[in-house]
Design an enzyme around this catalytic site. Structure first.
Site, PDB file in Angstrom:
ATOM      1  N   SER A 129      34.990  17.658  58.249  1.00  0.00           N
ATOM      2  CA  SER A 129      35.768  16.463  58.581  1.00  0.00           C
ATOM      3  C   SER A 129      37.266  16.723  58.576  1.00  0.00           C
ATOM      4  O   SER A 129      38.007  16.141  59.372  1.00  0.00           O
ATOM      5  CB  SER A 129      35.430  15.331  57.608  1.00  0.00           C
ATOM      6  OG  SER A 129      34.082  14.958  57.739  1.00  0.00           O
TER       7      SER A 129
ATOM      8  N   ARG B 156      39.733  17.232  48.228  1.00  0.00           N
ATOM      9  CA  ARG B 156      39.097  17.220  46.911  1.00  0.00           C
ATOM     10  C   ARG B 156      39.839  18.108  45.899  1.00  0.00           C
ATOM     11  O   ARG B 156      39.308  18.396  44.827  1.00  0.00           O
ATOM     12  CB  ARG B 156      37.629  17.625  47.035  1.00  0.00           C
ATOM     13  CG  ARG B 156      36.790  16.625  47.820  1.00  0.00           C
ATOM     14  CD  ARG B 156      35.310  16.914  47.736  1.00  0.00           C
ATOM     15  NE  ARG B 156      34.523  15.997  48.540  1.00  0.00           N
ATOM     16  CZ  ARG B 156      34.110  14.784  48.158  1.00  0.00           C
ATOM     17  NH1 ARG B 156      34.444  14.321  46.961  1.00  0.00           N
ATOM     18  NH2 ARG B 156      33.376  14.029  48.960  1.00  0.00           N
TER      19      ARG B 156
ATOM     20  N   HIS C  54      35.268  24.149  51.670  1.00  0.00           N
ATOM     21  CA  HIS C  54      36.322  23.919  50.675  1.00  0.00           C
ATOM     22  C   HIS C  54      36.808  25.225  50.052  1.00  0.00           C
ATOM     23  O   HIS C  54      37.936  25.297  49.565  1.00  0.00           O
ATOM     24  CB  HIS C  54      35.819  23.005  49.552  1.00  0.00           C
ATOM     25  CG  HIS C  54      35.586  21.597  49.976  1.00  0.00           C
ATOM     26  ND1 HIS C  54      36.540  20.610  49.862  1.00  0.00           N
ATOM     27  CD2 HIS C  54      34.501  21.007  50.534  1.00  0.00           C
ATOM     28  CE1 HIS C  54      36.052  19.474  50.324  1.00  0.00           C
ATOM     29  NE2 HIS C  54      34.814  19.689  50.737  1.00  0.00           N
TER      30      HIS C  54
ATOM     31  N   ASP D  38      27.505  11.355  57.772  1.00  0.00           N
ATOM     32  CA  ASP D  38      27.894  12.509  56.960  1.00  0.00           C
ATOM     33  C   ASP D  38      27.595  12.298  55.485  1.00  0.00           C
ATOM     34  O   ASP D  38      26.976  13.143  54.839  1.00  0.00           O
ATOM     35  CB  ASP D  38      29.383  12.793  57.153  1.00  0.00           C
ATOM     36  CG  ASP D  38      29.782  14.138  56.565  1.00  0.00           C
ATOM     37  OD1 ASP D  38      29.033  15.113  56.754  1.00  0.00           O
ATOM     38  OD2 ASP D  38      30.831  14.215  55.923  1.00  0.00           O
TER      39      ASP D  38
END
Length: 548
Positions: free
Chosen positions: A73, A282, A134, A422
Site C-alpha cells: 500500500s 508502522r 516493511h 487488504d
C-alpha cells in the site's frame, strides 16, 4: 496547471476509488480467489462491461528491487500519487548495503561509536522476515556482521514476528537458521542474543495511532524487559502455539528472553537502538516513543538515554527520526501538490487503517496539507478488533460520507481508499474476505449512482493484490494443503496485476488498450487527462485513448 487542448468531452471532475488489496487473478474460488468466490453483481458488471485494463502493481513497476517482490500500500500510493516510479525503501537499503555507503555514513558511525564509547549494547529492533514489505532479514544480518567487524561489545535483537507478508506460521522457518547463525557468532566470541519479541499485530508496529497499546506492549518487553519469560524465542513460539493451536504469527503474544530470572537485553542508558524497518507507517509510533520528550501516549517510565536511529527516515516533515542510516526516496511534484498549487479542490477519505495512504503516502511521504484552503481530508476511525470479525469495517460510514461530499459537489477531485480487501485479506480468513468484497460491491454501486447524478467520472482501481489469492499455491499454481487436507491460508500480498475501470456518465471515455505494460504510475496522468489538464513533464502517460 494548464488546460489540455486535446479534448473536448472532459467532465473535469473525478472520483478515484482504491479498493485496497483487490487484485486480478484468472483463478477461481477453489484456488483461494475470494473476489471470484464473492457475489459481486455490480463490480463484475464494471469489470466486464465498462472499459477495464489490468495494470502492474508490484515489483519494478512500483520501485521494488525485482519483479519477485510484492507491491504494497505504501509504494502503491506513492506511485499512484506521483505518476512516476521511484526506488523504494527495500531497494534503497539493499543498494546502500551492497555499496557500503550505509556503513560509511555519519549515522552508522554515531551508532557504533556510541556503543563502543559507553561499552554498551547495540539493539536491533524490527520485523523478522524476508517479506521485503516493511523489512528484510538480510538487512538485519548485514548490520550485525558490520557491527561485529567494528567490535561492538554487545548486540541484542528484538524480533517482531511476521506471518502477514510471509506464510502465517513461518516464524520458526526464519528463527531456526538464524539461531544457528547466532550460535556460530557466539562461539567466535560475539555477545549476541535475541532479547524480546512478539507478533507484529500484537506489539510495537501500530500505525496511524489506531492502537497505542500495541506500542506500549512492545515498549514493556523491548525496553523494560517486563513480560512473560522464556529461555529462547523458539520456546516462546512453541509454547504459544501449544496453548492456542490456531494462533498465527502476527498475533503471537509478547515475550522476554531471560537468564537466571533476569531479562537478557533491556534497553538502558548509553545503549544504541536501530529500528530496522524501512517502511514508515508502522515505524513512526515506536520512533516517537524513543525520541519525543513530551510524550503522552502511554507511561514510558524512566526514559533511557539512548542513541536512536532508523534504517530510514520515516517522516521527512517531522524529521523522524533525526538520525537515519539511508535517505528515503525523494518524491517530488506529486499530483496533490500540483493540484493544490493550482487551487484545484481535492477531497481525500478513508478509515484509520488507510487514511495515511490517501494523504501522507499519496502526497509523496509528506505530512499535512499542501494548501488547506483547497484540500479536505477526512478520517473515519477504524475499530480496534481483528478485521475478520467485522469484514465490512467502516465501508458504510465511508460511503455515506463520500456520498454527502459528492452531492455537495465542492471539489474537482475525490479519492477514497476502502481497506477491506487488504485488511481482512491479511487475516487469512477466506470467508470473511468474501463477505468483505460482497459488502464493498454495494458501496461502489451507491457511489456510481451518485457520480451519474453529478456527472462525475469514476475510476475504480487497487494498489496491489491480496484478496485475489487467499490460499498458498505451489510453483505449479496448485493449492497447498495442511495435514488435515485443508488449504493453507495466505496472508500476504500477491504478484497479480490490478484492474482499473473507468465509468463515464456520458459514456465517451475509452482506455488505450495498446499502451505498453501499463502500471499504477499511469493513473495520475489519467486523472488529469479526464479532468482536462496537461500531464506534467516526466509523468507516465495517460491510459486514456486519444480522440480521433
Amino acid at each position: 496547471m494548464k488546460l489540455s487542448k486535446k479534448y473536448t468531452f472532459r467532465s473535469r471532475k473525478v472520483l478515484l476509488i482504491i479498493l485496497d488489496g483487490v487484485g486480478y487473478s484468472p483463478k477461481g474460488p477453489e484456488s483461494g480467489n475470494a473476489i471470484a468466490g464473492a457475489k459481486l453483481p455490480f463490480l463484475n458488471r464494471v469489470w466486464n462491461q465498462f472499459p477495464t485494463l489490468h495494470i502492474q502493481a508490484h515489483g519494478k513497476a512500483v520501485g521494488m528491487p525485482s519483479d519477485d517482490d510484492m507491491g504494497n500500500s505504501e509504494v502503491g500510493h506513492n506511485v499512484l500519487g506521483s505518476g512516476r516510479i521511484f526506488d523504494q525503501g527495500a531497494k534503497l537499503v539493499s543498494n546502500s548495503i551492497a555499496s557500503g555507503d550505509i556503513f560509511n555514513g555519519q549515522a552508522w558511525k554515531e551508532v557504533i561509536g556510541n556503543s563502543k564509547k559507553n561499552n554498551s549494547t547495540l539493539h536491533l529492533l524490527g520485523l523478522f522476515s524476508d517479506g521485503n514489505v516493511h523489512s528484510h532479514i538480510d538487512h538485519t544480518k548485514a548490520l550485525i556482521s558490520q557491527a561485529i567487524l567494528e567490535k561492538v561489545p554487545k548486540i541484542r535483537l528484538h524480533i517482531l514476528l511476521d506471518g502477514r507478508d510471509v506464510p502465517e506460521k513461518s516464524a520458526l522457518d526464519y528463527l531456526n537458521p538464524f539461531e544457528t547463525w547466532l550460535d556460530s557468532l557466539r562461539k567466535s566470541g560475539t555477545d549476541i542474543r535475541i532479547a524480546s519479541g512478539g507478533g507484529r499485530m500484537t506489539i510495537t508496529m501500530d500505525r496511524y495511532e489506531a492502537d497505542w497499546s500495541m506500542v506500549e506492549r512492545g515498549w514493556k518487553v523491548h525496553v523494560k524487559g517486563e513480560g512473560r519469560y522464556f529461555s529462547s524465542a523458539k520456546e516462546a513460539i512453541e509454547t504459544f502455539r501449544s496453548e492456542n493451536p490456531k494462533i498465527i504469527d502476527q498475533y503471537l503474544p509478547s515475550f522476554v528472553i531471560s537468564d537466571n530470572g533476569k531479562p537478557v537485553g533491556k534497553i538502558q542508558d548509553g545503549d544504541s537502538v536501530v529500528f530496522t524497518n524501512f517502511r514508515g507507517d508502522r515505524a513512526i509510533e515506536i520512533s516517537l516513543a524513543f525520541t519525543e520528550k513530551n510524550f503522552d501516549k502511554f507511561d514510558r517510565g524512566p526514559l533511557p538515554n539512548v542513541l536512536y536511529a532508523g534504517i530510514m527516515q520515516y517522516d521527512g516533515d517531522l524529521k523522524l527520526p533525526e538520525r537515519f542510516l539511508v535517505a528515503p526516496p525523494a518524491i517530488d511534484r506529486t499530483l496533490g501538490e500540483y493540484m493544490a498549487s493550482s487551487n484545484i479542490p481535492q477531497y481525500a477519505l478513508s478509515e484509520t487503517q488507510k487514511y495515511g495512504h490517501v494523504t501522507y503516502f499519496w502526497n509523496g511521504n509528506k505530512s499535512g496539507y499542501f494548501d488547506q484552503n483547497s484540500e479536505e481530508y477526512r478520517e473515519i476511525l477504524s475499530d480496534v478488533i481483528p478485521f475478520d470479525q467485522s469484514p465490512e469495517m467502516k465501508a458504510l460510514l465511508i460511503t455515506e460520507a463520500l456520498e454527502k461530499a459528492l452531492n455537495e459537489n465542492k471539489q474537482d477531485f475525490y479519492r477514497v481508499n476502502y481497506a477491506n480487501g487488504d485488511m481482512v485479506g491479511h487475516t487469512g480468513n477466506y470467508l470473511a474476505t468474501v463477505q468483505a468484497m460482497e459488502f464493498l460491491d454495494g458501496c461502489v454501486e451507491r457511489l456510481w449512482k451518485t457520480c451519474e447524478k453529478q456527472n462525475i467520472v469514476l475510476l475504480v482501481t487497487a494498489d496491489h493484490g491480496n484478496a485475489d489469492e487467499m490460499f498458498q499455491l505451489d510453483k505449479k499454481g496448485n493449492v497447498e494443503k495442511d495435514s488435515h487436507g485443508n488449504p493453507i491460508p495466505k496472508t500476504s500480498h500477491t504478484l497479480n496485476p490490478v484492474p482499473i475501470s473507468i465509468l463515464d456518465p456520458e459514456n465517451k471515455i475509452r482506455f488505450n488498450s495498446k499502451l505498453s505494460n501499463p502500471g499504477l504510475a499511469n493513473v495520475a496522468a489519467t486523472i488529469l487527462d479526464v479532468m482536462g489538464y496537461e500531464t506534467p513533464e516526466g509523468y507516465h502517460p495517460s491510459l486514456i485513448q486519444n480522440e480521433s
